[in-house]
Design a protein around this motif. Structure first.
Motif, mmCIF file in Angstrom:
data_model
loop_
_atom_site.group_PDB
_atom_site.id
_atom_site.type_symbol
_atom_site.label_atom_id
_atom_site.label_comp_id
_atom_site.label_asym_id
_atom_site.label_seq_id
_atom_site.Cartn_x
_atom_site.Cartn_y
_atom_site.Cartn_z
ATOM 1 N N SER A 63 0.576 18.138 -34.519
ATOM 2 C CA SER A 63 1.511 17.386 -35.354
ATOM 3 C C SER A 63 2.621 16.725 -34.549
ATOM 4 O O SER A 63 3.330 15.857 -35.062
ATOM 5 C CB SER A 63 2.134 18.305 -36.412
ATOM 6 N N SER A 64 2.791 17.128 -33.281
ATOM 7 C CA SER A 64 3.859 16.547 -32.460
ATOM 8 C C SER A 64 3.393 16.345 -31.024
ATOM 9 O O SER A 64 2.452 16.998 -30.561
ATOM 10 C CB SER A 64 5.096 17.461 -32.461
ATOM 11 N N GLN A 65 4.070 15.450 -30.345
ATOM 12 C CA GLN A 65 3.783 15.213 -28.930
ATOM 13 C C GLN A 65 4.085 16.460 -28.111
ATOM 14 O O GLN A 65 3.400 16.757 -27.125
ATOM 15 C CB GLN A 65 4.618 14.036 -28.423
ATOM 16 N N GLU A 66 5.083 17.219 -28.531
ATOM 17 C CA GLU A 66 5.459 18.438 -27.822
ATOM 18 C C GLU A 66 4.299 19.435 -27.806
ATOM 19 O O GLU A 66 3.993 20.031 -26.771
ATOM 20 C CB GLU A 66 6.679 19.063 -28.497
ATOM 21 N N GLU A 67 3.646 19.612 -28.968
ATOM 22 C CA GLU A 67 2.507 20.523 -29.041
ATOM 23 C C GLU A 67 1.343 20.006 -28.191
ATOM 24 O O GLU A 67 0.676 20.776 -27.494
ATOM 25 C CB GLU A 67 2.058 20.692 -30.488
ATOM 26 N N TYR A 68 1.107 18.710 -28.265
ATOM 27 C CA TYR A 68 0.029 18.102 -27.479
ATOM 28 C C TYR A 68 0.261 18.312 -25.985
ATOM 29 O O TYR A 68 -0.659 18.674 -25.238
ATOM 30 C CB TYR A 68 -0.051 16.611 -27.801
ATOM 31 N N ASP A 69 1.489 18.093 -25.535
ATOM 32 C CA ASP A 69 1.814 18.267 -24.117
ATOM 33 C C ASP A 69 1.598 19.707 -23.669
ATOM 34 O O ASP A 69 1.073 19.965 -22.572
ATOM 35 C CB ASP A 69 3.273 17.858 -23.851
ATOM 36 N N LEU A 70 2.015 20.661 -24.518
ATOM 37 C CA LEU A 70 1.835 22.067 -24.168
ATOM 38 C C LEU A 70 0.348 22.410 -24.086
ATOM 39 O O LEU A 70 -0.074 23.159 -23.190
ATOM 40 C CB LEU A 70 2.519 22.962 -25.206
ATOM 41 N N PHE A 71 -0.452 21.869 -24.984
ATOM 42 C CA PHE A 71 -1.897 22.100 -24.961
ATOM 43 C C PHE A 71 -2.494 21.643 -23.629
ATOM 44 O O PHE A 71 -3.272 22.366 -23.000
ATOM 45 C CB PHE A 71 -2.541 21.349 -26.125
ATOM 46 N N LEU A 72 -2.109 20.459 -23.171
ATOM 47 C CA LEU A 72 -2.615 19.956 -21.890
ATOM 48 C C LEU A 72 -2.152 20.830 -20.724
ATOM 49 O O LEU A 72 -2.903 21.063 -19.774
ATOM 50 C CB LEU A 72 -2.150 18.514 -21.673
ATOM 51 N N GLN A 73 -0.920 21.302 -20.796
ATOM 52 C CA GLN A 73 -0.417 22.167 -19.728
ATOM 53 C C GLN A 73 -1.202 23.471 -19.668
ATOM 54 O O GLN A 73 -1.518 23.969 -18.580
ATOM 55 C CB GLN A 73 1.075 22.434 -19.947
ATOM 56 N N LEU A 74 -1.518 24.022 -20.834
ATOM 57 C CA LEU A 74 -2.308 25.252 -20.874
ATOM 58 C C LEU A 74 -3.708 25.025 -20.298
ATOM 59 O O LEU A 74 -4.235 25.863 -19.563
ATOM 60 C CB LEU A 74 -2.405 25.765 -22.309
ATOM 61 N N LEU A 75 -4.303 23.876 -20.627
ATOM 62 C CA LEU A 75 -5.641 23.573 -20.104
ATOM 63 C C LEU A 75 -5.637 23.413 -18.585
ATOM 64 O O LEU A 75 -6.675 23.612 -17.935
ATOM 65 C CB LEU A 75 -6.182 22.292 -20.745
ATOM 66 N N SER A 76 -4.494 23.072 -18.027
ATOM 67 C CA SER A 76 -4.408 22.889 -16.574
ATOM 68 C C SER A 76 -4.430 24.218 -15.819
ATOM 69 O O SER A 76 -4.609 24.235 -14.603
ATOM 70 C CB SER A 76 -3.138 22.111 -16.207
ATOM 71 N N VAL A 77 -4.240 25.311 -16.544
ATOM 72 C CA VAL A 77 -4.242 26.635 -15.926
ATOM 73 C C VAL A 77 -5.677 27.130 -15.810
ATOM 74 O O VAL A 77 -6.429 27.130 -16.791
ATOM 75 C CB VAL A 77 -3.409 27.636 -16.745
ATOM 76 N N SER A 78 -6.070 27.535 -14.640
ATOM 77 C CA SER A 78 -7.428 28.025 -14.404
ATOM 78 C C SER A 78 -7.745 29.203 -15.323
ATOM 79 O O SER A 78 -6.965 30.151 -15.434
ATOM 80 C CB SER A 78 -7.577 28.458 -12.937
ATOM 81 N N GLY A 79 -8.883 29.117 -16.012
ATOM 82 C CA GLY A 79 -9.311 30.201 -16.878
ATOM 83 C C GLY A 79 -8.933 30.044 -18.330
ATOM 84 O O GLY A 79 -9.327 30.858 -19.170
ATOM 85 N N ILE A 80 -8.145 29.017 -18.654
ATOM 86 C CA ILE A 80 -7.759 28.791 -20.045
ATOM 87 C C ILE A 80 -8.469 27.550 -20.574
ATOM 88 O O ILE A 80 -8.310 26.448 -20.047
ATOM 89 C CB ILE A 80 -6.230 28.613 -20.193
#
Length: 200
Positions: A63-80
Motif C-alpha cells: 500500500s506504500s512505497q515504504e513497504e515496497y522498499d522494505l520488501f526489496l531490502q529484505l530480498l537483498s539479504v541472502s536466504g530471504i
C-alpha cells in the motif's frame, strides 16, 4: 516490471487479493499491514513486485512505497525469499523492523517468522547502515505528506515521481520538507527539489 496497479479489490483473502484492473483480475500477495487498508469493492493502488520463478510469475503488492522498499531490502539479504519477507512484514511494521535492526536486537528479530539467529545476524550486518539512514530521515513519510490539507497530494505525487527518477525516499524527504510548505503543486515541488539537488 509492473510498477503499480490501480483497480478495484474484487476479492480479499488472508494473504492475497484479486485486483480488477479494467476487467483483468490480478492475484496480488500482500502483507497484513496492506490487507488492513483494503476492502472488497473499493478501489486501491498497490506498488508491485513481480517475482519470476521457473514455474510461476508471482505478484506482490504494497500500500506504500515504504513497504515496497522494505520488501526489496529484505530480498537483498541472502536466504530471504518473497514468502519469508512477506511474513516478516506481516508481523512487524517497517518502523519496528528498522528499529530492531538499528539496535541490533537479535532477540526481537528471531521472534519474527522465518528468522533464526544466523539469519538475524545476517540481516543486521547487511541492512544496519540502510536502516540507520532511513530512521534518521524519518520513521513515517506520511507525517509530512499528510497534514489535513487538500494540497498535500502534491507532495505525495512529487515524491513518487522523483523516486521514479532514481532518488531514494531517505534523500528526498528532508529536501521536500525544506523547499515546501504543503501548498505547492507536484510540478512546482519537483522543480524546487531538482534545483536544490543541482546546488550540491
Amino acid at each position: 516490471m509492473i510498477g503499480y496497479l490501480r483497480g478495484t479489490v474484487s476479492h480479499l483473502f488472508a494473504d492475497y487479493c484479486f485486483l480488477d484492473v479494467q476487467g483483468v483480475g490480478y492475484r496480488v500477495f500482500i502483507p497484513y499491514s496492506t490487507r488492513q487498508k483494503l476492502s472488497a469493492g473499493n478501489s486501491a493502488m498497490l506498488f508491485t513486485y513481480l517475482h519470476v520463478r521457473e514455474d510461476a510469475l508471482l505478484l506482490y503488492g504494497f500500500s506504500s512505497q515504504e513497504e515496497y522498499d522494505l520488501f526489496l531490502q529484505l530480498l537483498s539479504v541472502s536466504g530471504i525469499g518473497p514468502k519469508v519477507a512477506l511474513s516478516i512484514m506481516s508481523a512487524a511494521s517497517p518502523q519496528e523492523f528498522r528499529r530492531a535492526v538499528s539496535q541490533k536486537n537479535i532477540a526481537l528479530l528471531t521472534r519474527l517468522p522465518g528468522i533464526g539467529k544466523k539469519t538475524a545476524e545476517r540481516i543486521i550486518v547487511e541492512l544496519k547502515d540502510k536502516m540507520n539512514q532511513e530512521l534518521d530521515a524519518s520513521d513515517n513519510p506520511e507525517s509530512f505528506i499528510q497534514n489535513g490539507t487538500g494540497h498535500d497530494n502534491g507532495r505525495q505525487e512529487a515524491l513518487m515521481a522523483l523516486m521514479a527518477l532514481g532518488y531514494s525516499q531517505a534523500e528526498l524527504m528532508p529536501v521536500i520538507r525544506k523547499v515546501t510548505d504543503g501548498t505547492e503543486s507536484a510540478e512546482e515541488i519537483i522543480k524546487r527539489v531538482l534545483k536544490e539537488f543541482g546546488r550540491r
